[in-house]
Design a protein around this motif. Structure first.
Motif, PDB file in Angstrom:
ATOM      1  N   GLU A   1       0.814  -1.217   0.000  1.00 57.99           N
ATOM      2  CA  GLU A   1       0.000   0.000   0.000  1.00 57.99           C
ATOM      3  C   GLU A   1       0.851   1.272   0.000  1.00 57.99           C
ATOM      4  N   MET A   2       2.083   1.178   0.493  1.00 61.28           N
ATOM      5  CA  MET A   2       2.885   2.374   0.675  1.00 61.28           C
ATOM      6  C   MET A   2       4.234   2.211   0.000  1.00 61.28           C
ATOM      7  N   ASP A   3       4.727   3.265  -0.576  1.00 62.52           N
ATOM      8  CA  ASP A   3       6.054   3.263  -1.161  1.00 62.52           C
ATOM      9  C   ASP A   3       7.010   3.858  -0.135  1.00 62.52           C
ATOM     10  N   ILE A   4       7.503   3.014   0.763  1.00 62.41           N
ATOM     11  CA  ILE A   4       8.380   3.479   1.838  1.00 62.41           C
ATOM     12  C   ILE A   4       9.782   2.980   1.550  1.00 62.41           C
ATOM     13  N   HIS A   5      10.725   3.874   1.548  1.00 63.19           N
ATOM     14  CA  HIS A   5      12.099   3.534   1.255  1.00 63.19           C
ATOM     15  C   HIS A   5      12.746   2.832   2.448  1.00 63.19           C
ATOM     16  N   GLN A   6      13.887   2.223   2.213  1.00 66.68           N
ATOM     17  CA  GLN A   6      14.598   1.485   3.253  1.00 66.68           C
ATOM     18  C   GLN A   6      14.865   2.366   4.478  1.00 66.68           C
ATOM     19  N   LEU A   7      15.266   3.605   4.272  1.00 66.43           N
ATOM     20  CA  LEU A   7      15.535   4.479   5.406  1.00 66.43           C
ATOM     21  C   LEU A   7      14.293   4.682   6.251  1.00 66.43           C
ATOM     22  N   ASP A   8      13.148   4.870   5.618  1.00 67.51           N
ATOM     23  CA  ASP A   8      11.915   5.033   6.370  1.00 67.51           C
ATOM     24  C   ASP A   8      11.625   3.790   7.219  1.00 67.51           C
ATOM     25  N   ARG A   9      11.840   2.618   6.653  1.00 67.74           N
ATOM     26  CA  ARG A   9      11.610   1.381   7.422  1.00 67.74           C
ATOM     27  C   ARG A   9      12.497   1.346   8.657  1.00 67.74           C
ATOM     28  N   LEU A  10      13.727   1.757   8.487  1.00 68.04           N
ATOM     29  CA  LEU A  10      14.652   1.762   9.619  1.00 68.04           C
ATOM     30  C   LEU A  10      14.289   2.853  10.626  1.00 68.04           C
ATOM     31  N   ILE A  11      13.870   4.004  10.129  1.00 71.50           N
ATOM     32  CA  ILE A  11      13.452   5.090  11.027  1.00 71.50           C
ATOM     33  C   ILE A  11      12.264   4.643  11.876  1.00 71.50           C
ATOM     34  N   PHE A  12      11.315   3.930  11.266  1.00 71.65           N
ATOM     35  CA  PHE A  12      10.130   3.487  12.005  1.00 71.65           C
ATOM     36  C   PHE A  12      10.485   2.542  13.140  1.00 71.65           C
ATOM     37  N   LYS A  13      11.614   1.866  13.046  1.00 73.44           N
ATOM     38  CA  LYS A  13      12.030   0.914  14.075  1.00 73.44           C
ATOM     39  C   LYS A  13      12.689   1.586  15.274  1.00 73.44           C
ATOM     40  N   LEU A  14      13.062   2.842  15.132  1.00 72.14           N
ATOM     41  CA  LEU A  14      13.698   3.557  16.237  1.00 72.14           C
ATOM     42  C   LEU A  14      12.679   3.801  17.359  1.00 72.14           C
ATOM     43  N   PRO A  15      13.147   3.871  18.603  1.00 73.47           N
ATOM     44  CA  PRO A  15      12.235   4.264  19.698  1.00 73.47           C
ATOM     45  C   PRO A  15      11.638   5.643  19.414  1.00 73.47           C
ATOM     46  N   GLU A  16      10.467   5.894  19.933  1.00 71.40           N
ATOM     47  CA  GLU A  16       9.694   7.084  19.574  1.00 71.40           C
ATOM     48  C   GLU A  16      10.474   8.387  19.696  1.00 71.40           C
ATOM     49  N   GLN A  17      11.027   8.675  20.861  1.00 70.97           N
ATOM     50  CA  GLN A  17      11.710   9.952  21.044  1.00 70.97           C
ATOM     51  C   GLN A  17      12.966  10.043  20.172  1.00 70.97           C
ATOM     52  N   THR A  18      13.679   8.949  20.042  1.00 72.06           N
ATOM     53  CA  THR A  18      14.860   8.920  19.189  1.00 72.06           C
ATOM     54  C   THR A  18      14.469   9.200  17.745  1.00 72.06           C
ATOM     55  N   ARG A  19      13.383   8.595  17.294  1.00 76.95           N
ATOM     56  CA  ARG A  19      12.878   8.799  15.935  1.00 76.95           C
ATOM     57  C   ARG A  19      12.477  10.261  15.725  1.00 76.95           C
ATOM     58  N   GLN A  20      11.773  10.825  16.692  1.00 76.47           N
ATOM     59  CA  GLN A  20      11.326  12.202  16.560  1.00 76.47           C
ATOM     60  C   GLN A  20      12.507  13.154  16.455  1.00 76.47           C
ATOM     61  N   VAL A  21      13.520  12.965  17.314  1.00 78.51           N
ATOM     62  CA  VAL A  21      14.706  13.822  17.275  1.00 78.51           C
ATOM     63  C   VAL A  21      15.401  13.682  15.925  1.00 78.51           C
ATOM     64  N   PHE A  22      15.563  12.455  15.453  1.00 83.84           N
ATOM     65  CA  PHE A  22      16.239  12.236  14.174  1.00 83.84           C
ATOM     66  C   PHE A  22      15.486  12.923  13.028  1.00 83.84           C
ATOM     67  N   VAL A  23      14.188  12.719  12.966  1.00 82.52           N
ATOM     68  CA  VAL A  23      13.399  13.307  11.880  1.00 82.52           C
ATOM     69  C   VAL A  23      13.458  14.832  11.935  1.00 82.52           C
ATOM     70  N   LEU A  24      13.286  15.385  13.114  1.00 80.39           N
ATOM     71  CA  LEU A  24      13.269  16.841  13.233  1.00 80.39           C
ATOM     72  C   LEU A  24      14.628  17.468  12.940  1.00 80.39           C
ATOM     73  N   HIS A  25      15.704  16.810  13.382  1.00 79.30           N
ATOM     74  CA  HIS A  25      17.031  17.401  13.174  1.00 79.30           C
ATOM     75  C   HIS A  25      17.601  17.063  11.794  1.00 79.30           C
ATOM     76  N   ALA A  26      17.649  15.781  11.458  1.00 81.00           N
ATOM     77  CA  ALA A  26      18.307  15.367  10.212  1.00 81.00           C
ATOM     78  C   ALA A  26      17.469  15.665   8.976  1.00 81.00           C
ATOM     79  N   LEU A  27      16.178  15.450   9.049  1.00 79.96           N
ATOM     80  CA  LEU A  27      15.343  15.591   7.866  1.00 79.96           C
ATOM     81  C   LEU A  27      14.676  16.965   7.754  1.00 79.96           C
ATOM     82  N   GLN A  28      14.392  17.597   8.893  1.00 78.68           N
ATOM     83  CA  GLN A  28      13.721  18.900   8.854  1.00 78.68           C
ATOM     84  C   GLN A  28      14.664  20.053   9.169  1.00 78.68           C
ATOM     85  N   GLY A  29      15.874  19.750   9.659  1.00 78.51           N
ATOM     86  CA  GLY A  29      16.861  20.792   9.914  1.00 78.51           C
ATOM     87  C   GLY A  29      16.607  21.647  11.139  1.00 78.51           C
ATOM     88  N   GLU A  30      15.808  21.152  12.070  1.00 78.82           N
ATOM     89  CA  GLU A  30      15.526  21.915  13.285  1.00 78.82           C
ATOM     90  C   GLU A  30      16.730  21.864  14.224  1.00 78.82           C
TER      91      GLU A  30
END
Length: 175
Positions: free
Chosen positions: A111-140
């Motif tokens: 149903e979804m076109d999710i890349h390998q990185l997204d699959r790995l990101i989803f496996k991270l613990p919640e707060q770790t994932r949020q920090v990674f997405v906000l800093h690495a992907l959104q530049g916060e």
């Protein structure tokens, strides 16, 4: 760079032009959905949050002052709404213990076109994932992330380092 058409659509939508708002919706829906899904790793929650983002966007568009790029402002709005909703759901529904909470493995990959990185990101613990997405992907900044998540700046930096290390290990292991 924000196109002149998008800038004009922001101005028109802020004045109540529904067609201009629809153009903005179609221009930004995929990016907003991707951000929200990466933050919460729950497709059902992401669907709800993205809907709420665009409802609030319509209501608050007139508060956009043009001091930043519209897309940056929109992503901050989406991040705030997503984190607030996650806190609410966590308190009320004990999200981590719920049988209904879907892990990445329960998603139908067809149903979804999710890349390998997204699959790995989803496996991270919640707060770790949020920090990674906000800093690495959104530049916060770590300061902004710390403010949003109610953690110390050092904790944000440590969570980011932990996420990078885990992702690198997973990539090396060929997950």
């Amino acid at each position: 760079m924000q196109s002149e058409t998008a800038c004009e659509d922001v101005r028109l939508a802020a004045q109540g032009d529904v067609e201009a708002f629809q153009r903005l919706y179609h221009l930004y829906i995929r990016q907003v959905y991707g951000l929200v899904l990466r933050l919460c790793a729950d497709r059902t929650l992401a669907d709800d949050v993205v809907q709420e983002v665009f409802v609030q966007l319509w209501q608050k568009l007139s508060s956009f002052r043009g001091e930043a790029k519209f897309s940056s402002w929109l992503y901050r709005v989406a991040t705030n709404i997503c984190l607030t909703e996650m806190r609410k759901r966590s308190r009320w529904f004990s999200r981590f213990l719920s049988q209904e909470h879907k892990t990445y493995e329960e998603f139908d990959e067809g149903e979804m076109d999710i890349h390998q990185l997204d699959r790995l990101i989803f496996k991270l613990p919640e707060q770790t994932r949020q920090v990674f997405v906000l800093h690495a992907l959104q530049g916060e900044s770590h300061q902004q992330i710390a403010n949003w998540l109610g953690i110390a700046v050092g904790t944000s930096k440590a969570q980011f380092h932990r996420a990078r290390k885990k992702l690198e290990e997973s990539l090396q292991d060929g997950e």
